[in-house]
Enzyme design. Structure first.
Site, PDB file in Angstrom:
ATOM      1  N   TYR A 174       0.831  -1.205   0.000  1.00 27.56           N
ATOM      2  CA  TYR A 174       0.000   0.000   0.000  1.00 27.56           C
ATOM      3  C   TYR A 174       0.864   1.253   0.000  1.00 27.56           C
ATOM      4  O   TYR A 174       1.924   1.295   0.646  1.00 27.56           O
ATOM      5  CB  TYR A 174      -0.889   0.032   1.253  1.00 27.56           C
ATOM      6  N   HIS A 234     -11.757   3.360   6.453  1.00 29.53           N
ATOM      7  CA  HIS A 234     -10.544   2.589   6.180  1.00 29.53           C
ATOM      8  C   HIS A 234     -10.098   1.745   7.369  1.00 29.53           C
ATOM      9  O   HIS A 234      -9.027   1.135   7.322  1.00 29.53           O
ATOM     10  CB  HIS A 234      -9.420   3.516   5.715  1.00 29.53           C
ATOM     11  N   ARG A 256      -5.924   7.295  -8.620  1.00 26.61           N
ATOM     12  CA  ARG A 256      -5.083   6.205  -8.156  1.00 26.61           C
ATOM     13  C   ARG A 256      -5.696   4.899  -8.627  1.00 26.61           C
ATOM     14  O   ARG A 256      -6.828   4.892  -9.126  1.00 26.61           O
ATOM     15  CB  ARG A 256      -4.943   6.208  -6.624  1.00 26.61           C
ATOM     16  N   ASN A 277      -6.507   0.758  -7.497  1.00 26.28           N
ATOM     17  CA  ASN A 277      -6.533  -0.253  -6.445  1.00 26.28           C
ATOM     18  C   ASN A 277      -6.835  -1.569  -7.152  1.00 26.28           C
ATOM     19  O   ASN A 277      -7.359  -1.559  -8.270  1.00 26.28           O
ATOM     20  CB  ASN A 277      -7.600   0.079  -5.406  1.00 26.28           C
ATOM     21  N   GLU A 334      -9.475  -1.131 -10.044  1.00 30.24           N
ATOM     22  CA  GLU A 334     -10.309   0.068  -9.927  1.00 30.24           C
ATOM     23  C   GLU A 334      -9.469   1.290 -10.266  1.00 30.24           C
ATOM     24  O   GLU A 334      -8.412   1.503  -9.662  1.00 30.24           O
ATOM     25  CB  GLU A 334     -10.801   0.228  -8.488  1.00 30.24           C
ATOM     26  N   TYR A 343      -6.985 -10.102   3.417  1.00 34.30           N
ATOM     27  CA  TYR A 343      -7.906  -8.957   3.358  1.00 34.30           C
ATOM     28  C   TYR A 343      -8.545  -8.848   1.975  1.00 34.30           C
ATOM     29  O   TYR A 343      -9.740  -8.576   1.836  1.00 34.30           O
ATOM     30  CB  TYR A 343      -7.154  -7.673   3.709  1.00 34.30           C
ATOM     31  N   LYS A 344      -7.750  -9.076   0.932  1.00 29.31           N
ATOM     32  CA  LYS A 344      -8.282  -8.976  -0.431  1.00 29.31           C
ATOM     33  C   LYS A 344      -9.139 -10.187  -0.809  1.00 29.31           C
ATOM     34  O   LYS A 344      -9.774 -10.193  -1.849  1.00 29.31           O
ATOM     35  CB  LYS A 344      -7.130  -8.823  -1.433  1.00 29.31           C
TER      36      LYS A 344
HETATM   37  C1  HEM Z   1      -9.852   0.489   0.845  1.00 28.79           C
HETATM   38  C2  HEM Z   1      -6.276   3.696   0.247  1.00 28.79           C
HETATM   39  C3  HEM Z   1      -9.490   7.086  -1.035  1.00 28.79           C
HETATM   40  C4  HEM Z   1     -13.028   4.151   0.389  1.00 28.79           C
HETATM   41  C5  HEM Z   1      -8.598   1.042   0.697  1.00 28.79           C
HETATM   42  C6  HEM Z   1      -7.362   0.313   0.746  1.00 28.79           C
HETATM   43  C7  HEM Z   1      -6.369   1.209   0.608  1.00 28.79           C
HETATM   44  C8  HEM Z   1      -6.965   2.512   0.441  1.00 28.79           C
HETATM   45  C9  HEM Z   1      -4.861   0.924   0.614  1.00 28.79           C
HETATM   46  C10 HEM Z   1      -7.207  -1.220   0.856  1.00 28.79           C
HETATM   47  C11 HEM Z   1      -7.481  -1.768  -0.541  1.00 28.79           C
HETATM   48  C12 HEM Z   1      -7.224  -3.231  -0.817  1.00 28.79           C
HETATM   49  O1  HEM Z   1      -6.316  -3.862  -0.279  1.00 28.79           O
HETATM   50  O2  HEM Z   1      -7.919  -3.789  -1.696  1.00 28.79           O
HETATM   51  C13 HEM Z   1      -6.834   4.883  -0.187  1.00 28.79           C
HETATM   52  C14 HEM Z   1      -6.087   6.042  -0.619  1.00 28.79           C
HETATM   53  C15 HEM Z   1      -7.001   6.987  -1.004  1.00 28.79           C
HETATM   54  C16 HEM Z   1      -8.315   6.419  -0.784  1.00 28.79           C
HETATM   55  C17 HEM Z   1      -4.555   6.121  -0.649  1.00 28.79           C
HETATM   56  C18 HEM Z   1      -6.820   8.370  -1.557  1.00 28.79           C
HETATM   57  C19 HEM Z   1      -5.675   8.908  -1.921  1.00 28.79           C
HETATM   58  C20 HEM Z   1     -10.727   6.617  -0.713  1.00 28.79           C
HETATM   59  C21 HEM Z   1     -11.941   7.378  -0.768  1.00 28.79           C
HETATM   60  C22 HEM Z   1     -12.938   6.568  -0.364  1.00 28.79           C
HETATM   61  C23 HEM Z   1     -12.350   5.269  -0.054  1.00 28.79           C
HETATM   62  C24 HEM Z   1     -12.063   8.845  -1.213  1.00 28.79           C
HETATM   63  C25 HEM Z   1     -14.362   7.010  -0.283  1.00 28.79           C
HETATM   64  C26 HEM Z   1     -15.379   6.306  -0.005  1.00 28.79           C
HETATM   65  C27 HEM Z   1     -12.467   2.911   0.621  1.00 28.79           C
HETATM   66  C28 HEM Z   1     -13.227   1.743   1.022  1.00 28.79           C
HETATM   67  C29 HEM Z   1     -12.323   0.696   1.164  1.00 28.79           C
HETATM   68  C30 HEM Z   1     -11.011   1.227   0.844  1.00 28.79           C
HETATM   69  C31 HEM Z   1     -14.741   1.694   1.244  1.00 28.79           C
HETATM   70  C32 HEM Z   1     -12.658  -0.740   1.623  1.00 28.79           C
HETATM   71  C33 HEM Z   1     -12.639  -0.763   3.135  1.00 28.79           C
HETATM   72  C34 HEM Z   1     -13.250  -2.041   3.717  1.00 28.79           C
HETATM   73  O3  HEM Z   1     -12.601  -3.105   3.667  1.00 28.79           O
HETATM   74  O4  HEM Z   1     -14.379  -1.966   4.220  1.00 28.79           O
HETATM   75  N1  HEM Z   1      -8.330   2.383   0.502  1.00 28.79           N
HETATM   76  N2  HEM Z   1      -8.173   5.148  -0.293  1.00 28.79           N
HETATM   77  N3  HEM Z   1     -11.002   5.341  -0.273  1.00 28.79           N
HETATM   78  N4  HEM Z   1     -11.142   2.572   0.540  1.00 28.79           N
HETATM   79 FE1  HEM Z   1      -9.680   3.875   0.183  1.00 28.79          FE
END
Ligand code: HEM
Length: 332
Positions: free
Chosen positions: A29, A188, A218, A220, A261, A312-313
């Protein structure tokens, strides 16, 4: 570009434009943001010069979204203070679509009166900005019928970002209905290593400083069995067991997909809300292996991914089988 990349002309468009997400053989990450319209060269082609990508899956994806929303309206959520935010996001998205695809789409606005034309859907509709009744399904749902992206709107208050509206039908194992109303940091909460790495705190600081007119993006990634777009928490019973079965299924290379994504982060000028667009792309292992540099890299990423991230994934049960198949395909 890799010397063994196939001729680009041999590859279908969705492969040439696939946003292959791995710059290195190992994945961890990070705050992997970059300017939102940067063209990105890959071993198979190029992607990323547009914010909104309309492709050959447009009608199919929108049909899938409509079916999910019919079954489960909780995938669309809007807190009452977000009415101006939703209209601001709709205006921004329709403007962007019309500018990107003038051959199919047109957006005319005179004061608050608007006309939207979408020839891909044989659609022409008039509405009044701010008047929810002027769009039969309301502005939030209407927006979700025009773009393949899921979207969320985050409101800025008390020095933090709050997920207060959106339509998310293609979530990668999370729930819009559960997360709506929560702050960025809590959303998060389930991400492993988030606190130790400081990624989520740094990401929020970055987003708080975003400027209108300066979109970022970005990527994912995870993996999905079959071309299933809806892998939300709500539909878990429908897809969870495939993750065990696919590891020994001879059809693994056709059933297992890399799920990427492309997430855009845009400050809405009229309200200051953050618009988070999430566009999901799927490519099967077999399609991916047609680009040898991709097959080799994904095999390495899967082989070396730390256990907690693989858990987790949700890919722990089949990642070894997937890496093996990719390595054998490369050697063949
Ligand atoms: C999950 C980073 C912005 C919602 C994650 C994960 C990372 C991350 C590292 C884990 C993903 C995986 O392993 O598959 C970031 C970064 C962001 C960002 C660096 C912006 C620079 C956002 C925003 C939202 C969001 C704006 C708005 C809703 C989520 C959700 C998850 C997630 C819902 C899944 C969490 C769960 O397991 O319930 N994000 N994210 N992210 N992110 Fe973000």
């Amino acid at each position: 570009m890799s010397i063994d990349a196939p001729s680009h002309l041999d590859l279908p468009e969705h492969v040439r434009r696939f946003p292959f997400p791995f710059p290195h053989d190992r994945y961890m990450y990070s705050v992997n943001v970059e300017p939102g319209r940067n063209p990105s060269q890959t071993a198979a082609g190029r992607w990323g010069e547009r914010i909104l990508e309309v492709d050959g899956f447009y009608l199919q994806d929108l049909e899938a979204r409509a079916a999910v929303l019919d079954r489960d309206p909780s995938r669309a959520a809007q807190m009452s203070h977000m009415r101006p935010g939703v209209w601001g996001a709709l205006h921004l998205v329709l403007t962007e679509l019309a500018a990107t695809y003038p051959e199919w789409m047109a957006y005319e606005r005179h004061g608050d009166r608007c006309r939207w034309t979408n020839r891909l859907q044989q659609l022409q509709t008039d509405f009044i900005v701010g008047a929810d009744y002027s769009l039969p399904e309301g502005p939030l749902r209407f927006l979700s019928t025009q773009v393949q992206d899921d979207f969320a709107l985050l409101n800025l208050r008390e020095g933090a970002l709050w997920l207060d509206a959106g339509v998310v039908t293609f979530a990668a194992d999370w729930s819009m209905g559960f997360d709506v109303g929560l702050p960025f940091s809590e959303i998060h909460g389930p991400v492993p290593r988030a606190a130790d790495l400081g990624v989520i705190d740094r990401a929020e600081q970055f987003l708080l400083n975003l400027q209108p007119g300066d979109p970022y993006r970005r990527t994912n990634w995870t993996m999905t069995v079959d071309r299933r777009m809806d892998t939300s928490t709500e539909s878990y019973p429908e897809w969870a067991q495939d993750r065990s079965l696919v590891a020994t299924d001879p059809a693994l290379p056709d059933r297992l997909h890399l799920r990427v994504e492309v997430q855009h982060l845009i400050k809405v000028p009229t309200t200051g809300d953050l618009l988070f667009l999430v566009r999901t792309h799927l490519l099967s292992l077999r399609e991916l292996a047609a680009v040898p540099a991709w097959g080799r890299r994904l095999a390495e990423v899967l082989r070396t991914l730390p256990e907690d991230l693989a858990d987790y994934k949700g890919i722990a049960r089949y990642r070894d089988a997937a890496a093996r198949w990719l390595q054998e395909a490369d050697a063949a």
